[in-house]
Enzyme design. Structure first.
Site, PDB file in Angstrom:
ATOM      1  N   HIS A 115       3.750   4.491   3.915  1.00 25.94           N
ATOM      2  CA  HIS A 115       2.520   3.760   3.637  1.00 25.94           C
ATOM      3  C   HIS A 115       2.214   2.780   4.760  1.00 25.94           C
ATOM      4  O   HIS A 115       3.113   2.101   5.271  1.00 25.94           O
ATOM      5  CB  HIS A 115       2.636   3.007   2.309  1.00 25.94           C
ATOM      6  CG  HIS A 115       2.918   3.893   1.141  1.00 25.94           C
ATOM      7  ND1 HIS A 115       4.201   4.249   0.762  1.00 25.94           N
ATOM      8  CD2 HIS A 115       2.082   4.518   0.274  1.00 25.94           C
ATOM      9  CE1 HIS A 115       4.146   5.049  -0.286  1.00 25.94           C
ATOM     10  NE2 HIS A 115       2.870   5.223  -0.601  1.00 25.94           N
ATOM     11  N   HIS A 145       3.086  -4.867   2.864  1.00 27.45           N
ATOM     12  CA  HIS A 145       1.736  -4.806   2.278  1.00 27.45           C
ATOM     13  C   HIS A 145       1.158  -6.184   1.972  1.00 27.45           C
ATOM     14  O   HIS A 145      -0.037  -6.287   1.671  1.00 27.45           O
ATOM     15  CB  HIS A 145       1.748  -3.998   0.974  1.00 27.45           C
ATOM     16  CG  HIS A 145       2.027  -2.542   1.165  1.00 27.45           C
ATOM     17  ND1 HIS A 145       1.361  -1.775   2.092  1.00 27.45           N
ATOM     18  CD2 HIS A 145       2.906  -1.706   0.538  1.00 27.45           C
ATOM     19  CE1 HIS A 145       1.810  -0.531   2.037  1.00 27.45           C
ATOM     20  NE2 HIS A 145       2.752  -0.472   1.117  1.00 27.45           N
TER      21      HIS A 145
END
Length: 346
Positions: free
Chosen positions: A161, A122
């Site tokens: 994710h 991320h």
């Protein structure tokens, strides 16, 4: 490095996150499981070194690194989801260093699992988020590109994710093919199939949003019928897998229904790609996975596949996958053909 290596260091446990899903117990519990199962005796334990700052700055901005260092020194969280402690930056530098030493081994034909924390996918060029401080897979990929040890890197990301940071960093280049399966409409809110890259990178970002509740059959089919043909056409010099085990059905943060069987199907596809394209060299690096037992069992299942002489096809693990193709998979494959037919033969 032997044919199969495990990157690990107890200093990863010093990244103190308090009462948080991404805790040191993720690694310590997994190591206990690997020891009890006898897997550790079959692996070469590889000690990481700190990643060179030059490699970090090839991916992240100096302003971000200085800000991160200041937050660590003051004991201030990076954001509401990403706590920091005095050793957090060191742990992130060691994590990136672990993935870096792993990819060097992979370029020599080794299979490597980097059991590292904090996770990385991320983290964008100028911001960490979602438990991630430094983007370890991106740093490793950029390093081998910069030193011309590779000209094409495949990054496969099966975390629940979307790896927004990895996508952003390589969005404008064809030197990295980024393929992600993930649950849409959750953090970080990116990863639609329409995000395909720009400029020289157009067609080299392949997002495959999986319906919530997808299980072993869905993942096995998508990896065999979509990820595999695209990856073989790309013919990478090395394969990096961002291994997120929060797709497991027992994960407390998860929305998927995957078991160890489905994870083995995904992993076998990645191993087959590496065997066909780059002499078997591949590195798996730990991203998510927050149910301690499910994480430990899943990592053990991955390592068993890495230790096997020849990767088995996905249908070996999910034999019922072709009996009834779920509508969500049919829809996904049709959309992939519409979106990517000008870039890849599907």
């Amino acid at each position: 490095m032997r044919r199969c290596g495990l990157v690990y260091d107890e200093r990863y446990l010093l990244h103190d996150t308090g009462n948080h899903p991404e805790s040191p117990l993720r690694l310590s519990h997994t190591m206990e499981h690997l020891g009890a199962s006898g897997l550790l005796d079959r692996l070469e334990l590889v000690e990481p070194a700190y990643v060179p700052m030059e490699s970090v700055l090839s991916v992240h901005t100096l302003d971000y690194i200085e800000r991160l260092r200041g937050l660590v020194e003051q004991g201030i969280p990076l954001d509401a989801d990403t706590p920091l402690s005095s050793f957090s930056l060191d742990a992130a530098l060691l994590a990136a260093g672990g993935v870096l030493i792993g990819i060097v081994g992979a370029l020599e034909g080794a299979k490597v699992f980097a059991l590292v924390r904090p996770p990385g996918h991320h983290a964008t060029r100028n911001r960490g988020m979602g438990f991630c401080l430094l983007n370890s897979p991106a740093i490793a990929a950029q390093h081998v590109l910069d030193c011309r040890a590779a000209s094409r890197v495949l990054i496969v990301d099966f975390d629940q994710h979307h790896g927004n940071g990895t996508q952003e960093i390589f969005y404008h280049t064809s030197s990295v093919l980024y393929v992600s399966t993930h649950c849409p409409h959750i953090f970080p809110g990116t990863g639609s199939m329409e995000e395909i890259g720009e400029g020289d990178g157009e067609g080299f970002t392949v997002n495959l949003p999986m319906s919530a509740g997808s299980g072993d059959v869905e993942y096995a089919l998508v990896y065999r019928d979509v990820v595999l043909p695209i990856a073989l056409q790309y013919a990478p010099d090395v394969v990096i897998v961002s291994a997120g085990f929060d797709i497991h059905r027992y994960d407390p943060l998860g929305r998927m229904d995957v078991t160890e069987r489905g994870i083995c199907a995904v992993v076998s596809t990645c191993l087959f790609i590496a065997e066909q394209c780059c002499g078997g060299g591949v590195i798996f690096e730990l991203e998510g996975g927050y149910h301690l037992d499910a994480l430990a069992r899943s990592v053990g299942a991955v390592l068993r596949q890495m230790l096997s002489e020849h990767p088995s096809p996905p249908e070996h693990f999910v034999p019922e996958m072709d009996e009834k193709v779920p509508p969500s998979v049919r829809h996904l494959k049709e959309k992939v053909r519409r979106t990517f037919s000008q870039y890849w033969e599907l």
